[in-house]
Structure formats: structure tokens, C-alpha cells
Design a protein around this motif. Structure first.
Motif, PDB file in Angstrom:
ATOM      1  N   ARG A   1      74.198  -5.297  40.699  1.00 62.19           N
ATOM      2  CA  ARG A   1      72.783  -5.274  41.052  1.00 62.19           C
ATOM      3  C   ARG A   1      72.001  -4.506  39.989  1.00 62.19           C
ATOM      4  NH1 ARG A   1      70.162  -2.463  46.468  1.00 62.19           N
ATOM      5  NH2 ARG A   1      68.039  -2.735  45.796  1.00 62.19           N
TER       6      ARG A   1
ATOM      7  N   HIS B   1      72.761  -7.476  49.450  1.00 59.31           N
ATOM      8  CA  HIS B   1      72.742  -6.071  49.064  1.00 59.31           C
ATOM      9  C   HIS B   1      73.483  -5.204  50.077  1.00 59.31           C
ATOM     10  CE1 HIS B   1      69.055  -6.841  46.276  1.00 59.31           C
ATOM     11  NE2 HIS B   1      70.180  -7.300  45.795  1.00 59.31           N
TER      12      HIS B   1
ATOM     13  N   ILE C   1      68.882  -4.789  54.214  1.00 57.96           N
ATOM     14  CA  ILE C   1      70.064  -4.030  54.628  1.00 57.96           C
ATOM     15  C   ILE C   1      69.909  -3.548  56.069  1.00 57.96           C
ATOM     16  CG2 ILE C   1      70.693  -3.312  52.292  1.00 57.96           C
ATOM     17  CD1 ILE C   1      69.127  -0.732  52.693  1.00 57.96           C
ATOM     18  N   ASP C   2      68.891  -4.077  56.747  1.00 55.65           N
ATOM     19  CA  ASP C   2      68.585  -3.571  58.083  1.00 55.65           C
ATOM     20  C   ASP C   2      69.369  -4.263  59.196  1.00 55.65           C
ATOM     21  OD1 ASP C   2      67.277  -6.081  58.383  1.00 55.65           O
ATOM     22  OD2 ASP C   2      65.382  -5.239  57.690  1.00 55.65           O
TER      23      ASP C   2
ATOM     24  N   THR D   1      59.616 -11.473  49.491  1.00 51.79           N
ATOM     25  CA  THR D   1      60.309 -10.754  48.419  1.00 51.79           C
ATOM     26  C   THR D   1      59.471 -10.757  47.152  1.00 51.79           C
ATOM     27  OG1 THR D   1      62.249 -10.732  46.956  1.00 51.79           O
ATOM     28  CG2 THR D   1      61.660 -12.856  47.917  1.00 51.79           C
ATOM     29  N   SER D   2      59.590  -9.675  46.378  1.00 54.08           N
ATOM     30  CA  SER D   2      58.875  -9.614  45.108  1.00 54.08           C
ATOM     31  C   SER D   2      59.705 -10.236  43.984  1.00 54.08           C
ATOM     32  CB  SER D   2      58.540  -8.159  44.762  1.00 54.08           C
ATOM     33  OG  SER D   2      59.742  -7.418  44.635  1.00 54.08           O
TER      34      SER D   2
ATOM     35  N   PHE E   1      59.636  -2.161  49.804  1.00 56.63           N
ATOM     36  CA  PHE E   1      59.671  -1.269  48.645  1.00 56.63           C
ATOM     37  C   PHE E   1      58.293  -1.147  47.995  1.00 56.63           C
ATOM     38  CE2 PHE E   1      64.299  -1.386  46.852  1.00 56.63           C
ATOM     39  CZ  PHE E   1      64.658  -0.434  47.774  1.00 56.63           C
ATOM     40  N   ARG E   2      57.717  -2.326  47.676  1.00 53.26           N
ATOM     41  CA  ARG E   2      56.669  -2.330  46.661  1.00 53.26           C
ATOM     42  C   ARG E   2      55.237  -2.516  47.147  1.00 53.26           C
ATOM     43  NH1 ARG E   2      61.224  -4.363  44.497  1.00 53.26           N
ATOM     44  NH2 ARG E   2      61.968  -3.305  42.635  1.00 53.26           N
TER      45      ARG E   2
ATOM     46  N   ALA F   1      62.385  -7.799  51.864  1.00 54.38           N
ATOM     47  CA  ALA F   1      61.924  -6.757  52.775  1.00 54.38           C
ATOM     48  C   ALA F   1      60.666  -7.149  53.556  1.00 54.38           C
ATOM     49  CB  ALA F   1      61.675  -5.472  51.997  1.00 54.38           C
TER      50      ALA F   1
ATOM     51  N   LEU G   1      53.111 -12.810  56.453  1.00 49.84           N
ATOM     52  CA  LEU G   1      54.288 -13.660  56.635  1.00 49.84           C
ATOM     53  C   LEU G   1      54.490 -14.103  58.083  1.00 49.84           C
ATOM     54  CD1 LEU G   1      56.687 -14.950  55.243  1.00 49.84           C
ATOM     55  CD2 LEU G   1      57.917 -12.798  55.457  1.00 49.84           C
TER      56      LEU G   1
HETATM   57  P1  CNA Z   1      59.815  -5.563  47.742  1.00 48.45           P
HETATM   58  O1  CNA Z   1      59.987  -5.436  46.290  1.00 48.45           O
HETATM   59  O2  CNA Z   1      59.258  -4.403  48.474  1.00 48.45           O
HETATM   60  O3  CNA Z   1      58.907  -6.851  47.991  1.00 48.45           O
HETATM   61  C1  CNA Z   1      58.467  -7.216  49.279  1.00 48.45           C
HETATM   62  C2  CNA Z   1      57.546  -8.417  49.138  1.00 48.45           C
HETATM   63  O4  CNA Z   1      57.195  -8.829  50.427  1.00 48.45           O
HETATM   64  C3  CNA Z   1      56.272  -8.108  48.376  1.00 48.45           C
HETATM   65  O5  CNA Z   1      55.962  -9.172  47.496  1.00 48.45           O
HETATM   66  C4  CNA Z   1      55.219  -7.986  49.483  1.00 48.45           C
HETATM   67  O6  CNA Z   1      53.930  -8.402  49.064  1.00 48.45           O
HETATM   68  C5  CNA Z   1      55.781  -8.934  50.506  1.00 48.45           C
HETATM   69  N1  CNA Z   1      55.393  -8.567  51.863  1.00 48.45           N
HETATM   70  C6  CNA Z   1      55.600  -7.401  52.502  1.00 48.45           C
HETATM   71  N2  CNA Z   1      55.127  -7.448  53.751  1.00 48.45           N
HETATM   72  C7  CNA Z   1      54.584  -8.688  53.901  1.00 48.45           C
HETATM   73  C8  CNA Z   1      53.936  -9.341  54.967  1.00 48.45           C
HETATM   74  N3  CNA Z   1      53.751  -8.750  56.154  1.00 48.45           N
HETATM   75  N4  CNA Z   1      53.498 -10.597  54.769  1.00 48.45           N
HETATM   76  C9  CNA Z   1      53.692 -11.224  53.586  1.00 48.45           C
HETATM   77  N5  CNA Z   1      54.310 -10.656  52.545  1.00 48.45           N
HETATM   78  C10 CNA Z   1      54.759  -9.395  52.701  1.00 48.45           C
HETATM   79  O7  CNA Z   1      61.191  -5.951  48.457  1.00 48.45           O
HETATM   80  P2  CNA Z   1      62.290  -7.009  47.994  1.00 48.45           P
HETATM   81  O8  CNA Z   1      62.978  -7.443  49.216  1.00 48.45           O
HETATM   82  O9  CNA Z   1      61.770  -8.014  47.062  1.00 48.45           O
HETATM   83  O10 CNA Z   1      63.236  -6.071  47.134  1.00 48.45           O
HETATM   84  C11 CNA Z   1      64.565  -6.067  47.350  1.00 48.45           C
HETATM   85  C12 CNA Z   1      65.064  -4.712  47.809  1.00 48.45           C
HETATM   86  C13 CNA Z   1      64.260  -4.113  48.896  1.00 48.45           C
HETATM   87  C14 CNA Z   1      66.404  -4.889  48.391  1.00 48.45           C
HETATM   88  O11 CNA Z   1      67.360  -4.348  47.574  1.00 48.45           O
HETATM   89  C15 CNA Z   1      66.418  -4.213  49.748  1.00 48.45           C
HETATM   90  O12 CNA Z   1      67.593  -3.498  49.974  1.00 48.45           O
HETATM   91  C16 CNA Z   1      65.253  -3.319  49.734  1.00 48.45           C
HETATM   92  N6  CNA Z   1      64.632  -3.017  51.014  1.00 48.45           N
HETATM   93  C17 CNA Z   1      65.117  -3.512  52.160  1.00 48.45           C
HETATM   94  C18 CNA Z   1      64.516  -3.191  53.357  1.00 48.45           C
HETATM   95  C19 CNA Z   1      65.080  -3.748  54.623  1.00 48.45           C
HETATM   96  O13 CNA Z   1      66.280  -3.938  54.712  1.00 48.45           O
HETATM   97  N7  CNA Z   1      64.232  -4.060  55.606  1.00 48.45           N
HETATM   98  C20 CNA Z   1      63.396  -2.367  53.376  1.00 48.45           C
HETATM   99  C21 CNA Z   1      62.916  -1.858  52.151  1.00 48.45           C
HETATM  100  C22 CNA Z   1      63.554  -2.185  50.986  1.00 48.45           C
END
Ligand code: CNA
Length: 409
Positions: free
Chosen positions: A14, A201, A183-184, A273-274, A110-111, A99, A320
Motif C-alpha cells: 500500500r 486495506h 476498515i470499519d 473515494t478520492s 480522510f480527506r 471512506a 452519496l
Molecule cells: P478519502 O481520501 O477520505 O476520500 C473520501 C472521498 O469520499 C472524498 O472524495 C470525499 O469527497 C467523498 N465523500 C465523503 N463523504 C461523502 C458523501 N457523504 N457523499 C459523497 N462523497 C463523499 O478516503 P478514501 O477511501 O479514498 O481513502 C482510502 C483510505 C481511507 C483507506 O485506506 C481507508 O482505510 C481510510 N479510511 C477508512 C475509513 C473507514 O473505514 N470508514 C474512514 C476513514 C479513512
């Protein structure tokens, strides 16, 4: 599990950023159960359907990303894909999740600026946000991750409408696989069977020493972490960690199912996801170029940032949960999903764990009740009832499901 005693296996590690790109065309020559000739027939039928449905918005193109979003919705991305599904054109749907799928359950991503975990890490006293998932940093100081883990451990949050939409894809016999970065454990908790799920992950379901990989009882690791103790390896006395994949660590073997699944997919749905984390992010480039890809997210990401969009790409930007609800309504699945969620509520609730990083401190508050509370929100969300880990047996389990289970590692 001592990884050093295992036979040699392919390794993928990763990493953040530095996207790899894999031209989809390369995969057209990959031999497999879905041979080249058969794929071509299916592809051309799909492409024809899509081009007919996408014509209306073609003249709105210009060079700004926001215009591409307008273009995508003006050509009715969601409706076009819903129509394809209803026509029976999509029988091997692959879902790629991040996420954003779980923010409606009250778990920050995360972002997202302001509410994402990366914007709220001051309390963990780390030098840079990614350090919290850096294996070398963890080796030196596990406390920041353990503090965060207390908030993320399964038990505090419930699956939401989006998770159940994915389960409904399975119920309808259309889900080839869901690849989640989350990972939830909420996909599992909502009843998506193991053989349909790749937790790329990792998860908290197992734990091992971060140095010698000796397995450690997951429940004991959880108990220690929840009580601010450090679980210690019984073999080498190094720190034990849940099997969440950190930057610099190998992805689980199950991840390699992607080499079979993506060439076979006839619809790719990318959600929340971003697409910043490799190698996961590049998976979306490994479906055939004629396969429709639907991005459901708040903003354009990955290949969807390019203008013009690939002709078979569609995106629907916005919240979403609302988008997925609209999609389900177009498909005529909304009542089924609501019913599924209601039936899950009657099952026993998991033991809830109060968490220090209560998401009610974030903007997620408006999206659901704080962890550990019940709510009567009629818009079935993440804080509604759901089954415990012993989720409802899948009466829907389809033949593809059992067939593919043998492929799972
Ligand atoms: P990220 O980079 O935080 O991206 C999340 C994306 O989702 C972004 O583009 C946001 O704009 C979009 N987003 C968030 N909320 C909404 C919504 N309500 N409606 C529409 N779009 C939305 O997270 P990624 O998943 O891309 O990054 C991968 C990481 C995050 C992984 O390695 C995970 O382990 C890690 N992560 C996981 C969790 C979890 O398990 N719930 C939480 C936080 C981070």
C-alpha cells in the motif's frame, strides 16, 4: 500467522499517491473464462446502448472540470446506467468503495476538508497526517493509531443505506465483488457475504504482531486497545496491531482476485473515494475500455477529472447517500432496500462501544446520531439498527456467489 513460513506469493504494497496506470486495453488480451471473442460481443452491445443513451449531452462539452460534471448529468449518467441494469446488461458488477460510503454512518473520511480525519489529527500529536497509518511510525509509537483505532473499531457504527444498496446488488445476483478500502467492517455487518467482499486495506477482525506476524487473538487485542494498553506479541514481545494495512505493508492475498474480476466486470461503480491510495486507485483503470464506469462521489476524482470523460464514463456528484437512494429508486429497488434494513433492525444489536473520537464532534453529527445511540430517523441511515456480526443468513446467496467462494484466498 507467520508470514515468513508461507510459500512465496505476489506482493503488492500500500502506498499513498504516485498513481500507476494500467491501460484497460492490455487486459483485453488476458485469457480467462470470459474469452476475448465473447467479451467483444458483450462490449459492443453495451457500447451501442450507452452511445444511444448518451447522445443528448455531447454538445455541452468544454474544457472545465465543472463543465464535465454538468455534461455528465445532462446526459443522464445515473439514468443511463440504471437503464442498462434494467435491460439486464450488467450481471457482473464490481463496486469500488472508499471512506465516503461510511460517512453517513458517522465515520469521518480522510480527506474531506474540515471533517476528514486528516483535518482533525492535532490531538494525536503526529508530524504529518499519513503518519498515523505508517508502519515505521507505528513501530516507534503505536499510541496515535491505537487512539484512532478506538474510534474505528467495529461495534460503534452501523451500516447505512449505501451498504445495503451494495447488498441488494448481491441479492439481485448482480454483484461480482465489492472492493473496499474501508476498515470499519460495515460491509460485512450489513450482510454482504465474505466471498463477495475484498477488504483491500484489511480489517480489525484479526490481529498479529507487526514485526513477526504471529497471530494474536483479535478480541484480546481489542480489549487491550480499548483499555489504553498495548497488546504484546507472545512470541517476540513486539507490538501487536489489528490487521489493518498500513502504508508500506502488503495487501491481503484476497486483493489479487482483482486480476480475475476486473476483466470480467460489465459495470464498475466507484463510490466515496478520492482514489489517492495505490495500488487500489489504479484498479479502476483495469476494466475494459468499453465497460461503463459510474462514479458516485462529492467531487470528480481519478480518471473522472479528465476532460472529456471516456465515452462510457458517468458520474453523479453530490451526497452519496442521496445519490444512491435516487439510483435505487430508478432501479425500483428502494422498497426492497428499506425492507431489508427494517428486517435487520429486528435482529440483535451489536454491543456498542463508546468512542473517544466521537463523530458527533464532526459535521457527521448532522448525518446521524452519535455513536452508541439509537435514532428514529426515517431516512434509514448509519445509526439505525443493523445486525450484529452474526448477520442474517443470505437467503439471496446466488450461484455466482458460491462459485466464486472457491476463488477466495
Ligand atoms: P478519502 O481520501 O477520505 O476520500 C473520501 C472521498 O469520499 C472524498 O472524495 C470525499 O469527497 C467523498 N465523500 C465523503 N463523504 C461523502 C458523501 N457523504 N457523499 C459523497 N462523497 C463523499 O478516503 P478514501 O477511501 O479514498 O481513502 C482510502 C483510505 C481511507 C483507506 O485506506 C481507508 O482505510 C481510510 N479510511 C477508512 C475509513 C473507514 O473505514 N470508514 C474512514 C476513514 C479513512
Amino acid at each position: 500467522m507467520n508470514r515468513s513460513s508461507q510459500p512465496p506469493v505476489p506482493r503488492v504494497t500500500r502506498s499513498a499517491g504516485g498513481r500507476l496506470t494500467e491501460p484497460a486495453e492490455r487486459l483485453d488480451s488476458v485469457p480467462g473464462p470470459y474469452g476475448k471473442q465473447r467479451r467483444k460481443q458483450t462490449d459492443s452491445a453495451l457500447a451501442q446502448d450507452l452511445s444511444q443513451m448518451s447522445m443528448s449531452g455531447q454538445d455541452t462539452l468544454n474544457n472545465s472540470p465543472s463543465a464535465s460534471a454538468v455534461k455528465s448529468s445532462s446526459r443522464g449518467g445515473l439514468a443511463s446506467v440504471a437503464r442498462l441494469v434494467k435491460l439486464g446488461r450488467c450481471k457482473n458488477v464490481v463496486v469500488v468503495a472508499g471512506a465516503g460510503v461510511s460517512t453517513a454512518s458517522g465515520i469521518p473520511d480522510f480527506r474531506t476538508p474540515g471533517t476528514g480525519l486528516y483535518a482533525n489529527l492535532e490531538k494525536y500529536n503526529i508530524p504529518y497526517p499519513e503518519a498515523i497509518f505508517n508502519i515505521d511510525y507505528f513501530s516507534n509509537d503505536p499510541q496515535p493509531f491505537f487512539s484512532l483505532a478506538k474510534a474505528l473499531y467495529p461495534g460503534s457504527h452501523r451500516p447505512n443505506y449505501i451498504h445495503y444498496f451494495i447488498r441488494m446488488l448481491h441479492h439481485k445476483g448482480l454483484l461480482l465483488r465489492v472492493y473496499t478500502q474501508n476498515i470499519d467492517g460495515l460491509e460485512k455487518l450489513c450482510g454482504i457475504p465474505d466471498d463477495k467482499l475484498v477488504e483491500a486495506h484489511g480489517s480489525f477482525a484479526t490481529a498479529a504482531c507487526h514485526l513477526c506476524y504471529t497471530a494474536y487473538p483479535a478480541e484480546e487485542a481489542k480489549k487491550a486497545i480499548m483499555n489504553d494498553k498495548v497488546p504484546i506479541c507472545t512470541f517476540c514481545a513486539a507490538t501487536v496491531k489489528p490487521d489493518v494495512v498500513f502504508f508500506g505493508e502488503d495487501l491481503p492475498q484476497k486483493y489479487f482476485l482483482n486480476t480475475q474480476d476486473f476483466p470480467k466486470a460489465d459495470l464498475l461503480i466507484i463510490m466515496g473515494t478520492s482514489l489517492q491510495i495505490e495500488p487500489f486507485a489504479s484498479l479502476v483503470n483495469t476494466v475494459r475500455s468499453t465497460v461503463p464506469r459510474l462514479l458516485l462521489n462529492r467531487n470528480a476524482v481519478g480518471p473522472f477529472e479528465k476532460v472529456p470523460l471516456r465515452r462510457t464514463d458517468h458520474m453523479e456528484l453530490g451526497d452519496l447517500e442521496e445519490t444512491v437512494r435516487r439510483f435505487a429508486e430508478m432501479l425500483g429497488w428502494n422498497d426492497d432496500i428499506e425492507e431489508l434494513m427494517r428486517s435487520q433492525e429486528t435482529l440483535s444489536l451489536p454491543t456498542l462501544i463508546s468512542s473517544p473520537l466521537s463523530v458527533d464532534q464532526t459535521s457527521c453529527q448532522s448525518r446521524g446520531a452519535p455513536a452508541g445511540t439509537e435514532t428514529s430517523r426515517s431516512k434509514a441511515g448509519g445509526q439505525r439498527g443493523a445486525s450484529s456480526g452474526s448477520e442474517e443468513t443470505d437467503s439471496e446467496t446466488d450461484s455466482k456467489s458460491s462459485a466464486s467462494s472457491s476463488q477466495s484466498t
